[in-house]
Design a protein around this motif. Structure first.
Motif, mmCIF file in Angstrom:
data_model
loop_
_atom_site.group_PDB
_atom_site.id
_atom_site.type_symbol
_atom_site.label_atom_id
_atom_site.label_comp_id
_atom_site.label_asym_id
_atom_site.label_seq_id
_atom_site.Cartn_x
_atom_site.Cartn_y
_atom_site.Cartn_z
ATOM 1 N N ALA A 187 0.829 -1.207 0.000
ATOM 2 C CA ALA A 187 0.000 0.000 0.000
ATOM 3 C C ALA A 187 0.864 1.257 0.000
ATOM 4 O O ALA A 187 0.594 2.218 -0.723
ATOM 5 C CB ALA A 187 -0.926 -0.013 1.209
ATOM 6 N N VAL A 188 1.929 1.252 0.800
ATOM 7 C CA VAL A 188 2.824 2.415 0.873
ATOM 8 C C VAL A 188 3.542 2.623 -0.459
ATOM 9 O O VAL A 188 3.667 3.752 -0.944
ATOM 10 C CB VAL A 188 3.835 2.242 2.019
ATOM 11 C CG1 VAL A 188 4.928 3.309 1.950
ATOM 12 C CG2 VAL A 188 3.132 2.316 3.368
ATOM 13 N N ILE A 189 4.010 1.531 -1.070
ATOM 14 C CA ILE A 189 4.702 1.637 -2.361
ATOM 15 C C ILE A 189 3.773 2.217 -3.425
ATOM 16 O O ILE A 189 4.176 3.075 -4.221
ATOM 17 C CB ILE A 189 5.235 0.260 -2.797
ATOM 18 C CG1 ILE A 189 6.418 -0.142 -1.913
ATOM 19 C CG2 ILE A 189 5.665 0.273 -4.261
ATOM 20 C CD1 ILE A 189 6.929 -1.542 -2.169
ATOM 21 N N ALA A 190 2.528 1.756 -3.443
ATOM 22 C CA ALA A 190 1.566 2.285 -4.415
ATOM 23 C C ALA A 190 1.311 3.772 -4.186
ATOM 24 O O ALA A 190 1.161 4.541 -5.140
ATOM 25 C CB ALA A 190 0.258 1.502 -4.329
ATOM 26 N N GLU A 191 1.301 4.187 -2.917
ATOM 27 C CA GLU A 191 1.083 5.603 -2.606
ATOM 28 C C GLU A 191 2.278 6.465 -2.985
ATOM 29 O O GLU A 191 2.113 7.671 -3.232
ATOM 30 C CB GLU A 191 0.765 5.752 -1.110
ATOM 31 C CG GLU A 191 -0.600 5.204 -0.723
ATOM 32 C CD GLU A 191 -0.759 5.010 0.763
ATOM 33 O OE1 GLU A 191 -1.879 4.687 1.199
ATOM 34 O OE2 GLU A 191 0.238 5.162 1.500
ATOM 35 N N TRP A 192 3.474 5.883 -3.018
ATOM 36 C CA TRP A 192 4.638 6.643 -3.484
ATOM 37 C C TRP A 192 4.430 7.183 -4.893
ATOM 38 O O TRP A 192 4.847 8.277 -5.226
ATOM 39 C CB TRP A 192 5.875 5.742 -3.534
ATOM 40 C CG TRP A 192 6.503 5.440 -2.225
ATOM 41 C CD1 TRP A 192 6.215 5.990 -1.006
ATOM 42 C CD2 TRP A 192 7.538 4.480 -1.987
ATOM 43 N NE1 TRP A 192 7.000 5.426 -0.027
ATOM 44 C CE2 TRP A 192 7.823 4.503 -0.606
ATOM 45 C CE3 TRP A 192 8.237 3.603 -2.818
ATOM 46 C CZ2 TRP A 192 8.793 3.680 -0.037
ATOM 47 C CZ3 TRP A 192 9.202 2.791 -2.255
ATOM 48 C CH2 TRP A 192 9.479 2.825 -0.881
ATOM 49 N N LEU A 193 3.812 6.343 -5.729
ATOM 50 C CA LEU A 193 3.779 6.607 -7.164
ATOM 51 C C LEU A 193 2.585 7.436 -7.607
ATOM 52 O O LEU A 193 2.512 7.854 -8.754
ATOM 53 C CB LEU A 193 3.794 5.274 -7.926
ATOM 54 C CG LEU A 193 5.009 4.402 -7.618
ATOM 55 C CD1 LEU A 193 4.838 3.029 -8.219
ATOM 56 C CD2 LEU A 193 6.281 5.052 -8.141
ATOM 57 N N GLY A 194 1.667 7.637 -6.725
ATOM 58 C CA GLY A 194 0.522 8.451 -7.106
ATOM 59 C C GLY A 194 -0.572 8.376 -6.069
ATOM 60 O O GLY A 194 -0.883 7.299 -5.572
ATOM 61 N N GLY A 195 -1.130 9.512 -5.719
ATOM 62 C CA GLY A 195 -2.206 9.527 -4.750
ATOM 63 C C GLY A 195 -2.264 10.871 -4.046
ATOM 64 O O GLY A 195 -1.423 11.758 -4.263
ATOM 65 N N TYR A 196 -3.258 11.013 -3.198
ATOM 66 C CA TYR A 196 -3.478 12.265 -2.492
ATOM 67 C C TYR A 196 -3.366 12.088 -0.981
ATOM 68 O O TYR A 196 -3.152 13.069 -0.263
ATOM 69 C CB TYR A 196 -4.862 12.813 -2.840
ATOM 70 C CG TYR A 196 -5.102 12.878 -4.334
ATOM 71 C CD1 TYR A 196 -4.528 13.883 -5.112
ATOM 72 C CD2 TYR A 196 -5.888 11.918 -4.974
ATOM 73 C CE1 TYR A 196 -4.740 13.942 -6.480
ATOM 74 C CE2 TYR A 196 -6.105 11.971 -6.347
ATOM 75 C CZ TYR A 196 -5.525 12.983 -7.099
ATOM 76 O OH TYR A 196 -5.730 13.022 -8.449
ATOM 77 N N HIS A 197 -3.527 10.861 -0.500
ATOM 78 C CA HIS A 197 -3.478 10.595 0.932
ATOM 79 C C HIS A 197 -2.719 9.288 1.152
ATOM 80 O O HIS A 197 -2.566 8.476 0.242
ATOM 81 C CB HIS A 197 -4.891 10.473 1.521
ATOM 82 C CG HIS A 197 -5.766 11.652 1.247
ATOM 83 N ND1 HIS A 197 -5.624 12.859 1.888
ATOM 84 C CD2 HIS A 197 -6.803 11.806 0.378
ATOM 85 C CE1 HIS A 197 -6.530 13.703 1.439
ATOM 86 N NE2 HIS A 197 -7.263 13.096 0.519
ATOM 87 N N GLY A 198 -2.285 9.078 2.396
ATOM 88 C CA GLY A 198 -1.613 7.828 2.755
ATOM 89 C C GLY A 198 -0.196 8.070 3.242
ATOM 90 O O GLY A 198 0.421 9.116 2.970
ATOM 91 N N LEU A 199 0.337 7.108 3.969
ATOM 92 C CA LEU A 199 1.681 7.236 4.523
ATOM 93 C C LEU A 199 2.742 7.303 3.433
ATOM 94 O O LEU A 199 3.786 7.932 3.605
ATOM 95 C CB LEU A 199 1.962 6.057 5.463
ATOM 96 C CG LEU A 199 1.114 6.019 6.747
ATOM 97 C CD1 LEU A 199 1.380 4.747 7.533
ATOM 98 C CD2 LEU A 199 1.397 7.249 7.613
ATOM 99 N N GLY A 200 2.475 6.650 2.285
ATOM 100 C CA GLY A 200 3.409 6.726 1.167
ATOM 101 C C GLY A 200 3.483 8.135 0.599
ATOM 102 O O GLY A 200 4.566 8.617 0.231
ATOM 103 N N VAL A 201 2.349 8.813 0.520
ATOM 104 C CA VAL A 201 2.310 10.204 0.059
ATOM 105 C C VAL A 201 3.064 11.100 1.041
ATOM 106 O O VAL A 201 3.851 11.980 0.644
ATOM 107 C CB VAL A 201 0.856 10.677 -0.102
ATOM 108 C CG1 VAL A 201 0.799 12.162 -0.448
ATOM 109 C CG2 VAL A 201 0.141 9.856 -1.167
#
Length: 247
Positions: A187-201
């Motif tokens: 989930a964090v890796i996916a948020e690195w690459l695109g998104g508006y919210h999340g620990l990866g963002v």
């Protein structure tokens, strides 16, 4: 008990050494923040981290639930049919060999920047260990037990309900604990690459501003969340297995 105390003492000693190395200037704090700086960074941003953590945990939860359903269906089908297993197993292995970081950008391009590509990536990461664990559990039953159920003219449903699924529970929870650690990371890796919210963002933003203390804070926060989820699964495992064994 003594073993746990020794482990905690070792962690505490490492933190003291880390603090001393940075405190005495052996390593500049802009390259390696001290534990004290990381703690303060976490406290300062705890509300923001909590907000982002809700999105990451929700993504991981949805992915695990969907992966769990797919795993049960796929494992039962593979157990029922050797031909289906021979056709499906290589695909499962191929899925496991593809690095998460490699497929994540493609999912973002195909499915957009919403929650969907993140959930799909979590599903792809978790259903393999759970499927294999369930298959091992189904194959763990003794031949005498299987012969007994067959002699009693048990239906397929009764066979799985009263023998195979209870026998697979220990294997299932082992696979689930592995899958949970994969889920948060994916989930964090996916948020690195695109998104508006999340620990990866959040990690991407603090990395771009070179706030390494916040970067370490979120890394440790993710580790703590993973350990808490695994501890919760262990608690559920003890309750469920006790129910099956007592019954």
């Amino acid at each position: 008990m003594i073993r746990h105390l020794k482990q905690h003492s070792l962690v505490f000693l490492l933190l003291i050494m880390w603090q001393a190395v940075v405190g005495f200037g052996l390593v500049p704090d802009y390259l390696l923040p001290s534990p004290w700086q990381i703690i303060w960074a976490f406290i300062d941003d705890i509300a923001l981290l909590g907000m982002h953590a809700k999105y990451t945990l929700w993504t991981a939860f949805l992915g695990v639930v969907i992966g769990l359903i797919l795993s049960f269906v796929l494992a039962i089908l593979m157990d029922l049919s050797k031909i289906f297993k021979e056709l499906t197993y290589p695909v499962l292995l191929l899925n496991q060999t593809i690095p998460t970081i490699a497929i994540a950008p493609l999912l973002v391009i195909w499915l957009g920047y919403g929650i969907l590509p993140k959930v799909v990536l979590v599903v792809l990461s978790v259903f393999f260990p759970m499927t294999i664990a369930l298959l091992d559990g189904f194959n763990s039953i003794q031949k005498e037990q299987l012969n007994l159920f067959q002699s009693l003219k048990a239906t397929k449903y009764q066979l799985y309900r009263h023998l195979k699924i209870p026998s697979a529970m220990g294997y299932f929870f082992t696979g689930l604990k592995v899958a949970l650690s994969y889920a948060l990371i994916s989930a964090v890796i996916a948020e690195w690459l695109g998104g508006y919210h999340g620990l990866g963002v959040y990690m991407t933003r603090v990395r771009k501003s070179y706030e390494l203390d916040n970067m370490f804070a979120v890394i440790f926060f993710i580790s703590v969340l993973t350990l808490m989820l695994i501890a919760l699964i262990k608690l559920i495992e003890r309750r469920v297995l006790r129910y099956y064994y007592v019954k």
